[in-house]
Write a protein that holds these residues in place. Structure first.
Motif, mmCIF file in Angstrom:
data_model
loop_
_atom_site.group_PDB
_atom_site.id
_atom_site.type_symbol
_atom_site.label_atom_id
_atom_site.label_comp_id
_atom_site.label_asym_id
_atom_site.label_seq_id
_atom_site.Cartn_x
_atom_site.Cartn_y
_atom_site.Cartn_z
ATOM 1 N N GLY A 204 56.402 41.992 49.343
ATOM 2 C CA GLY A 204 56.375 42.901 48.197
ATOM 3 C C GLY A 204 56.545 42.183 46.872
ATOM 4 N N PRO A 205 57.606 41.398 46.698
ATOM 5 C CA PRO A 205 57.767 40.670 45.426
ATOM 6 C C PRO A 205 56.612 39.706 45.149
ATOM 7 C CG PRO A 205 59.841 40.722 46.618
ATOM 8 C CD PRO A 205 58.785 41.290 47.540
ATOM 9 N N TRP A 206 56.091 39.060 46.197
ATOM 10 C CA TRP A 206 54.958 38.147 46.010
ATOM 11 C C TRP A 206 53.742 38.911 45.501
ATOM 12 C CZ3 TRP A 206 50.442 38.240 49.138
ATOM 13 C CH2 TRP A 206 49.496 37.259 48.795
ATOM 14 N N LEU A 207 53.440 40.069 46.114
ATOM 15 C CA LEU A 207 52.291 40.865 45.667
ATOM 16 C C LEU A 207 52.467 41.327 44.222
ATOM 17 C CD1 LEU A 207 51.467 42.972 48.840
ATOM 18 C CD2 LEU A 207 49.970 41.305 47.734
ATOM 19 N N LYS A 208 53.663 41.762 43.880
ATOM 20 C CA LYS A 208 53.920 42.195 42.496
ATOM 21 C C LYS A 208 53.721 41.035 41.525
ATOM 22 C CE LYS A 208 56.792 46.073 43.650
ATOM 23 N NZ LYS A 208 58.106 46.675 43.707
ATOM 24 N N GLU A 209 54.106 39.840 41.941
ATOM 25 C CA GLU A 209 53.950 38.670 41.079
ATOM 26 C C GLU A 209 52.478 38.325 40.849
ATOM 27 O OE1 GLU A 209 54.756 33.887 41.242
ATOM 28 O OE2 GLU A 209 56.134 35.188 42.337
ATOM 29 N N ILE A 210 51.682 38.309 41.902
ATOM 30 C CA ILE A 210 50.276 37.920 41.733
ATOM 31 C C ILE A 210 49.427 39.042 41.144
ATOM 32 C CG2 ILE A 210 50.406 36.210 43.578
ATOM 33 C CD1 ILE A 210 48.481 38.118 45.166
ATOM 34 N N ALA A 211 49.923 40.287 41.174
ATOM 35 C CA ALA A 211 49.154 41.422 40.661
ATOM 36 C C ALA A 211 48.730 41.221 39.211
ATOM 37 C CB ALA A 211 49.951 42.716 40.808
ATOM 38 N N GLY A 212 49.540 40.545 38.421
ATOM 39 C CA GLY A 212 49.214 40.307 37.024
ATOM 40 C C GLY A 212 48.498 38.990 36.777
ATOM 41 N N GLN A 213 48.092 38.329 37.832
ATOM 42 C CA GLN A 213 47.445 37.018 37.697
ATOM 43 C C GLN A 213 45.933 37.113 37.916
ATOM 44 O OE1 GLN A 213 49.571 34.431 40.402
ATOM 45 N NE2 GLN A 213 51.513 34.724 39.336
ATOM 46 N N ARG A 214 45.298 35.961 37.924
ATOM 47 C CA ARG A 214 43.848 35.872 38.139
ATOM 48 C C ARG A 214 43.573 35.130 39.447
ATOM 49 N NH1 ARG A 214 40.962 37.747 34.141
ATOM 50 N NH2 ARG A 214 41.983 38.130 32.165
ATOM 51 N N PHE A 215 42.454 35.463 40.063
ATOM 52 C CA PHE A 215 42.104 34.795 41.319
ATOM 53 C C PHE A 215 41.920 33.298 41.133
ATOM 54 C CE2 PHE A 215 41.001 39.020 43.048
ATOM 55 C CZ PHE A 215 41.657 38.918 44.262
ATOM 56 N N GLY A 216 41.402 32.890 39.991
ATOM 57 C CA GLY A 216 41.166 31.475 39.747
ATOM 58 C C GLY A 216 42.421 30.626 39.768
ATOM 59 N N THR A 217 43.579 31.239 39.586
ATOM 60 C CA THR A 217 44.837 30.492 39.582
ATOM 61 C C THR A 217 45.552 30.558 40.938
ATOM 62 O OG1 THR A 217 46.169 32.380 38.831
ATOM 63 C CG2 THR A 217 45.167 30.978 37.129
ATOM 64 N N GLN A 218 44.960 31.223 41.903
ATOM 65 C CA GLN A 218 45.599 31.404 43.209
ATOM 66 C C GLN A 218 45.372 30.187 44.109
ATOM 67 O OE1 GLN A 218 47.694 34.017 43.713
ATOM 68 N NE2 GLN A 218 47.156 34.274 41.551
ATOM 69 N N PRO A 219 46.220 30.034 45.120
ATOM 70 C CA PRO A 219 46.024 28.924 46.068
ATOM 71 C C PRO A 219 44.701 29.077 46.821
ATOM 72 C CG PRO A 219 47.928 30.286 46.707
ATOM 73 C CD PRO A 219 47.391 30.841 45.432
ATOM 74 N N SER A 220 44.257 27.984 47.425
ATOM 75 C CA SER A 220 42.955 27.965 48.107
ATOM 76 C C SER A 220 42.841 29.040 49.190
ATOM 77 C CB SER A 220 42.665 26.585 48.690
ATOM 78 O OG SER A 220 43.656 26.223 49.631
ATOM 79 N N LEU A 221 43.916 29.374 49.880
ATOM 80 C CA LEU A 221 43.897 30.430 50.904
ATOM 81 C C LEU A 221 43.420 31.753 50.322
ATOM 82 C CD1 LEU A 221 44.827 31.515 53.785
ATOM 83 C CD2 LEU A 221 46.985 32.076 52.639
ATOM 84 N N ILE A 222 43.926 32.105 49.165
ATOM 85 C CA ILE A 222 43.588 33.373 48.520
ATOM 86 C C ILE A 222 42.176 33.326 47.945
ATOM 87 C CG2 ILE A 222 44.259 35.034 46.735
ATOM 88 C CD1 ILE A 222 46.267 34.702 49.129
ATOM 89 N N ARG A 223 41.816 32.233 47.325
ATOM 90 C CA ARG A 223 40.455 32.103 46.780
ATOM 91 C C ARG A 223 39.418 32.139 47.898
ATOM 92 N NH1 ARG A 223 42.783 27.782 44.149
ATOM 93 N NH2 ARG A 223 41.256 26.381 45.069
ATOM 94 N N ALA A 224 39.708 31.486 49.021
ATOM 95 C CA ALA A 224 38.781 31.497 50.164
ATOM 96 C C ALA A 224 38.651 32.899 50.747
ATOM 97 C CB ALA A 224 39.251 30.511 51.230
ATOM 98 N N TRP A 225 39.757 33.637 50.820
ATOM 99 C CA TRP A 225 39.720 35.030 51.304
ATOM 100 C C TRP A 225 38.778 35.849 50.436
ATOM 101 C CZ3 TRP A 225 41.521 39.181 48.306
ATOM 102 C CH2 TRP A 225 41.502 40.415 48.939
ATOM 103 N N ARG A 226 38.943 35.728 49.114
ATOM 104 C CA ARG A 226 38.103 36.501 48.188
ATOM 105 C C ARG A 226 36.631 36.101 48.325
ATOM 106 N NH1 ARG A 226 36.376 36.031 42.444
ATOM 107 N NH2 ARG A 226 36.189 38.151 41.640
ATOM 108 N N GLU A 227 36.366 34.807 48.386
ATOM 109 C CA GLU A 227 34.976 34.351 48.511
ATOM 110 C C GLU A 227 34.341 34.840 49.807
ATOM 111 O OE1 GLU A 227 35.046 30.088 47.990
ATOM 112 O OE2 GLU A 227 35.991 30.281 46.011
ATOM 113 N N GLY A 228 35.089 34.799 50.911
ATOM 114 C CA GLY A 228 34.579 35.302 52.188
ATOM 115 C C GLY A 228 34.294 36.792 52.144
#
Length: 186
Positions: free
Chosen positions: A94-118
């Motif tokens: 929960g806290p992790w999701l709230k933290e990234i909610a205000g961020q951009r995909f380009g700043t996320q770790p490779s796991l998250i960027r790969a998920w989005r690209e897939g």
């Protein structure tokens, strides 16, 4: 060109930081039936669903009305939790999701960027009109791809709301937005 209906699952029986894979609440089950009555007019067409229980249960009323079996696809699962967060237990999600909610995909770790690209690749490669039962972050990722917006959270999609996209030679195009939740999710 295909028309894609991305549906946020109905209300789950537990929050995402309480149970990793809850089914639907009674309210959610009723809403999924109402949603099936609304979506019935667009098909029958293929139904894809996240492997998570709340999405699969949300798809069942429509699949039953059309007499088809939904296809489960991991591509439409919720955003993956990084291992360092998962190791801390479900309450850390929960806290992790709230933290990234205000961020951009380009700043996320490779796991998250790969998920989005897939995910976006799967959507772009869909060749027939399809209903996809999925999750909050999936809808936001698709919305961002269609509108060229790199934010992780663009809006708060409501339970059982659906967003219509079309595949085009240039990618995804947004046809219509679903309802926004009246209460903040993240």
């Amino acid at each position: 060109m295909a028309r894609l209906y991305l549906v946020r699952h109905a209300k789950a029986a537990a929050r995402f930081d309480e149970d990793p894979d809850p089914g639907l609440s009674e309210e959610g089950k009723e809403a999924a039936v109402e949603l099936a009555l609304d979506l019935e007019k667009i098909g029958p067409c293929p139904i894809l669903t996240s492997p998570l229980e709340r999405a699969r249960e949300s798809a069942l009323p429509l699949a039953n009305r059309w007499g088809i079996q939904p296809e489960v696809s991991a591509a439409f699962s919720e955003i993956p939790t990084p291992p360092e967060i998962a190791q801390q237990g479900i309450k850390a999600r929960g806290p992790w999701l709230k933290e990234i909610a205000g961020q951009r995909f380009g700043t996320q770790p490779s796991l998250i960027r790969a998920w989005r690209e897939g995910l976006i690749g799967m959507l772009k490669s869909t060749r027939s009109d399809t209903v996809i039962f999925t999750h909050f972050m999936v809808i936001n990722a698709a919305l961002g791809a269609a509108t060229n917006d790199d934010r992780v959270v663009i809006m708060q999609p409501d339970y059982c709301s659906y967003f219509v996209f079309e595949t085009t030679s240039r990618g995804l195009s947004l046809v219509s937005r679903g309802a926004e939740a009246t209460t903040t999710v993240l």
